[in-house]
Design a protein around this motif. Structure first.
Motif, PDB file in Angstrom:
ATOM      1  N   TYR A   1       0.777  -1.237   0.000  1.00 27.93           N
ATOM      2  CA  TYR A   1       0.000   0.000   0.000  1.00 27.93           C
ATOM      3  C   TYR A   1       0.810   1.290   0.000  1.00 27.93           C
ATOM      4  CZ  TYR A   1      -3.790  -3.170   1.298  1.00 27.93           C
ATOM      5  OH  TYR A   1      -4.695  -4.179   1.312  1.00 27.93           O
ATOM      6  N   LYS A   2       2.121   1.226   0.146  1.00 26.48           N
ATOM      7  CA  LYS A   2       2.928   2.433   0.379  1.00 26.48           C
ATOM      8  C   LYS A   2       2.805   3.484  -0.717  1.00 26.48           C
ATOM      9  CE  LYS A   2       7.331   0.881  -1.578  1.00 26.48           C
ATOM     10  NZ  LYS A   2       7.475   1.879  -2.614  1.00 26.48           N
ATOM     11  N   ASP A   3       2.592   3.081  -1.946  1.00 27.59           N
ATOM     12  CA  ASP A   3       2.505   4.054  -3.041  1.00 27.59           C
ATOM     13  C   ASP A   3       1.074   4.527  -3.308  1.00 27.59           C
ATOM     14  OD1 ASP A   3       5.248   3.936  -3.500  1.00 27.59           O
ATOM     15  OD2 ASP A   3       5.039   2.206  -4.836  1.00 27.59           O
ATOM     16  N   ASP A   4       0.112   3.939  -2.573  1.00 30.97           N
ATOM     17  CA  ASP A   4      -1.288   4.235  -2.853  1.00 30.97           C
ATOM     18  C   ASP A   4      -1.998   5.019  -1.761  1.00 30.97           C
ATOM     19  OD1 ASP A   4      -1.265   2.940  -5.342  1.00 30.97           O
ATOM     20  OD2 ASP A   4      -1.492   1.004  -4.354  1.00 30.97           O
ATOM     21  N   ILE A   5      -1.331   5.269  -0.641  1.00 28.84           N
ATOM     22  CA  ILE A   5      -1.969   6.043   0.423  1.00 28.84           C
ATOM     23  C   ILE A   5      -1.011   7.112   0.915  1.00 28.84           C
ATOM     24  CG2 ILE A   5      -1.340   4.359   2.206  1.00 28.84           C
ATOM     25  CD1 ILE A   5      -4.482   5.571   3.046  1.00 28.84           C
ATOM     26  N   PHE A   6      -1.545   8.305   1.087  1.00 26.35           N
ATOM     27  CA  PHE A   6      -0.751   9.421   1.570  1.00 26.35           C
ATOM     28  C   PHE A   6      -1.717  10.452   2.134  1.00 26.35           C
ATOM     29  CE2 PHE A   6      -1.165   9.175  -3.005  1.00 26.35           C
ATOM     30  CZ  PHE A   6      -2.010  10.239  -3.282  1.00 26.35           C
ATOM     31  N   PRO A   7      -1.263  11.256   3.082  1.00 28.14           N
ATOM     32  CA  PRO A   7      -2.141  12.303   3.606  1.00 28.14           C
ATOM     33  C   PRO A   7      -2.572  13.240   2.493  1.00 28.14           C
ATOM     34  CG  PRO A   7      -0.225  12.010   5.022  1.00 28.14           C
ATOM     35  CD  PRO A   7       0.013  11.191   3.779  1.00 28.14           C
ATOM     36  N   PHE A   8      -3.770  13.741   2.601  1.00 27.54           N
ATOM     37  CA  PHE A   8      -4.345  14.624   1.587  1.00 27.54           C
ATOM     38  C   PHE A   8      -3.414  15.781   1.252  1.00 27.54           C
ATOM     39  CE2 PHE A   8      -7.191  18.293   0.647  1.00 27.54           C
ATOM     40  CZ  PHE A   8      -7.648  17.858  -0.572  1.00 27.54           C
ATOM     41  N   HIS A   9      -2.824  16.393   2.255  1.00 26.30           N
ATOM     42  CA  HIS A   9      -1.952  17.554   2.040  1.00 26.30           C
ATOM     43  C   HIS A   9      -0.750  17.209   1.159  1.00 26.30           C
ATOM     44  CE1 HIS A   9       0.074  21.316   2.715  1.00 26.30           C
ATOM     45  NE2 HIS A   9       1.131  20.693   3.191  1.00 26.30           N
ATOM     46  N   ASP A  10      -0.199  16.003   1.299  1.00 26.06           N
ATOM     47  CA  ASP A  10       0.990  15.628   0.537  1.00 26.06           C
ATOM     48  C   ASP A  10       0.761  15.634  -0.965  1.00 26.06           C
ATOM     49  OD1 ASP A  10       2.236  15.286   2.929  1.00 26.06           O
ATOM     50  OD2 ASP A  10       2.412  13.106   2.789  1.00 26.06           O
ATOM     51  N   ASN A  11      -0.482  15.474  -1.379  1.00 27.88           N
ATOM     52  CA  ASN A  11      -0.765  15.386  -2.813  1.00 27.88           C
ATOM     53  C   ASN A  11      -1.574  16.575  -3.320  1.00 27.88           C
ATOM     54  OD1 ASN A  11      -0.602  13.970  -5.274  1.00 27.88           O
ATOM     55  ND2 ASN A  11      -2.678  13.228  -5.021  1.00 27.88           N
ATOM     56  N   SER A  12      -1.620  17.662  -2.543  1.00 22.36           N
ATOM     57  CA  SER A  12      -2.488  18.759  -2.936  1.00 22.36           C
ATOM     58  C   SER A  12      -1.759  20.026  -3.356  1.00 22.36           C
ATOM     59  CB  SER A  12      -3.466  19.077  -1.800  1.00 22.36           C
ATOM     60  OG  SER A  12      -2.764  19.433  -0.636  1.00 22.36           O
ATOM     61  N   GLN A  13      -0.455  20.112  -3.138  1.00 23.06           N
ATOM     62  CA  GLN A  13       0.256  21.331  -3.478  1.00 23.06           C
ATOM     63  C   GLN A  13       0.174  21.614  -4.979  1.00 23.06           C
ATOM     64  OE1 GLN A  13       4.196  21.333  -1.855  1.00 23.06           O
ATOM     65  NE2 GLN A  13       3.443  21.309   0.233  1.00 23.06           N
ATOM     66  N   GLY A  14      -0.043  22.892  -5.284  1.00 18.53           N
ATOM     67  CA  GLY A  14      -0.146  23.305  -6.680  1.00 18.53           C
ATOM     68  C   GLY A  14      -1.505  23.043  -7.292  1.00 18.53           C
ATOM     69  N   THR A  15      -2.481  22.659  -6.477  1.00 16.22           N
ATOM     70  CA  THR A  15      -3.807  22.354  -7.001  1.00 16.22           C
ATOM     71  C   THR A  15      -4.818  23.392  -6.539  1.00 16.22           C
ATOM     72  OG1 THR A  15      -4.360  20.961  -5.111  1.00 16.22           O
ATOM     73  CG2 THR A  15      -3.358  19.865  -6.987  1.00 16.22           C
ATOM     74  N   THR A  16      -5.977  23.323  -7.145  1.00 15.48           N
ATOM     75  CA  THR A  16      -7.111  24.144  -6.738  1.00 15.48           C
ATOM     76  C   THR A  16      -8.142  23.222  -6.100  1.00 15.48           C
ATOM     77  OG1 THR A  16      -6.731  25.709  -8.526  1.00 15.48           O
ATOM     78  CG2 THR A  16      -8.937  25.690  -7.546  1.00 15.48           C
ATOM     79  N   ILE A  17      -8.605  23.620  -4.934  1.00 14.36           N
ATOM     80  CA  ILE A  17      -9.602  22.831  -4.218  1.00 14.36           C
ATOM     81  C   ILE A  17     -10.852  23.691  -4.078  1.00 14.36           C
ATOM     82  CG2 ILE A  17     -10.162  21.675  -2.048  1.00 14.36           C
ATOM     83  CD1 ILE A  17      -7.111  21.264  -1.709  1.00 14.36           C
ATOM     84  N   THR A  18     -11.992  23.115  -4.420  1.00 13.04           N
ATOM     85  CA  THR A  18     -13.260  23.813  -4.272  1.00 13.04           C
ATOM     86  C   THR A  18     -14.003  23.220  -3.091  1.00 13.04           C
ATOM     87  OG1 THR A  18     -13.342  24.231  -6.652  1.00 13.04           O
ATOM     88  CG2 THR A  18     -15.403  24.476  -5.428  1.00 13.04           C
TER      89      THR A  18
ATOM     90  N   VAL B   1     -18.802  21.208   5.849  1.00 11.12           N
ATOM     91  CA  VAL B   1     -17.772  21.562   4.877  1.00 11.12           C
ATOM     92  C   VAL B   1     -17.553  20.328   4.004  1.00 11.12           C
ATOM     93  CG1 VAL B   1     -15.380  22.263   4.486  1.00 11.12           C
ATOM     94  CG2 VAL B   1     -16.603  23.115   6.493  1.00 11.12           C
ATOM     95  N   LYS B   2     -17.552  20.520   2.709  1.00  6.68           N
ATOM     96  CA  LYS B   2     -17.383  19.381   1.802  1.00  6.68           C
ATOM     97  C   LYS B   2     -16.432  19.777   0.679  1.00  6.68           C
ATOM     98  CE  LYS B   2     -20.016  16.322  -1.216  1.00  6.68           C
ATOM     99  NZ  LYS B   2     -21.322  16.041  -1.783  1.00  6.68           N
ATOM    100  N   ILE B   3     -15.546  18.867   0.325  1.00  3.93           N
ATOM    101  CA  ILE B   3     -14.650  19.085  -0.814  1.00  3.93           C
ATOM    102  C   ILE B   3     -15.425  18.703  -2.072  1.00  3.93           C
ATOM    103  CG2 ILE B   3     -12.490  18.433  -1.929  1.00  3.93           C
ATOM    104  CD1 ILE B   3     -11.461  17.697   0.907  1.00  3.93           C
ATOM    105  N   LEU B   4     -15.649  19.680  -2.938  1.00  3.31           N
ATOM    106  CA  LEU B   4     -16.394  19.423  -4.184  1.00  3.31           C
ATOM    107  C   LEU B   4     -15.472  18.948  -5.292  1.00  3.31           C
ATOM    108  CD1 LEU B   4     -18.942  22.339  -4.655  1.00  3.31           C
ATOM    109  CD2 LEU B   4     -19.361  20.015  -3.892  1.00  3.31           C
ATOM    110  N   ALA B   5     -14.290  19.553  -5.375  1.00  2.00           N
ATOM    111  CA  ALA B   5     -13.382  19.224  -6.482  1.00  2.00           C
ATOM    112  C   ALA B   5     -11.953  19.507  -6.076  1.00  2.00           C
ATOM    113  CB  ALA B   5     -13.751  20.035  -7.725  1.00  2.00           C
ATOM    114  N   LYS B   6     -11.075  18.789  -6.723  1.00  2.00           N
ATOM    115  CA  LYS B   6      -9.637  19.005  -6.572  1.00  2.00           C
ATOM    116  C   LYS B   6      -9.054  18.926  -7.976  1.00  2.00           C
ATOM    117  CE  LYS B   6      -5.531  17.060  -4.518  1.00  2.00           C
ATOM    118  NZ  LYS B   6      -4.940  15.903  -3.907  1.00  2.00           N
ATOM    119  N   GLU B   7      -8.498  20.029  -8.441  1.00  2.00           N
ATOM    120  CA  GLU B   7      -7.975  20.068  -9.811  1.00  2.00           C
ATOM    121  C   GLU B   7      -6.487  20.300  -9.810  1.00  2.00           C
ATOM    122  OE1 GLU B   7     -10.259  23.067 -11.773  1.00  2.00           O
ATOM    123  OE2 GLU B   7     -12.107  22.250 -10.998  1.00  2.00           O
TER     124      GLU B   7
END
Length: 147
Positions: free
Chosen positions: A54-71, A141-147
């Motif tokens: 599982y090591k390559d398939d799970i990570f904290p949300f923040h680790d994969n969100s830099q440089g993105t837009t979150i709605t 609070v709900k995350i609608l999109a992550k682009e």
């Protein structure tokens, strides 16, 4: 052709314990609190095979969100200062607000949609969302999109 990779945003309470332990083992390795994978898996109580599976398939949300837009969408009380409190929290985490849309309140409840840009200087997005959810006048609070 292979199936496209799909991503899901899941709250921690819905994640199986083994996956949370993989995240913790990775954190121990990255922080150099342990030096080997064996030490990490022993510390969290999982097998090496579970870690590697599982090591390559799970990570904290923040680790994969830099440089993105979150709605994000919110349901909150229609009271003076609530929007200001929400925006202040986002500013504290150093996220860049791109758009703000607030509907006309109905029965004392306002709907708010925010698009934020996550920068390298932005703090932990998961904690920011927790803090937003913890505001007494914010009901949802709900995350609608992550682009």
């Amino acid at each position: 052709m292979g199936e496209a990779t799909k991503y899901f945003v899941v709250k921690q309470k819905a994640i199986p314990e083994v996956l949370l332990k993989v995240v913790e083992a990775k954190r121990l390795l990255e922080s150099e609190k342990v030096l080997t994978i064996q030490e990490a898996v022993d510390a969290v109580g999982i097998s090496r095979s579970s870690f590697y599976k599982y090591k390559d398939d799970i990570f904290p949300f923040h680790d994969n969100s830099q440089g993105t837009t979150i709605t994000l969408t919110f349901q909150m009380d229609d009271e003076p200062g609530i929007l200001s409190d929400v925006l202040k929290i986002i500013a504290e985490y150093r996220a860049n607000i791109l758009t703000i849309h607030q509907s006309i309140p109905i029965n004392g409840i306002a709907s708010l949609t925010l698009s934020i840009q996550v920068l390298q200087t932005t703090g932990d997005i998961s904690r920011m969302i927790e803090q937003l959810e913890g505001q007494t006048s914010v009901h949802h609070v709900k995350i609608l999109a992550k682009e």
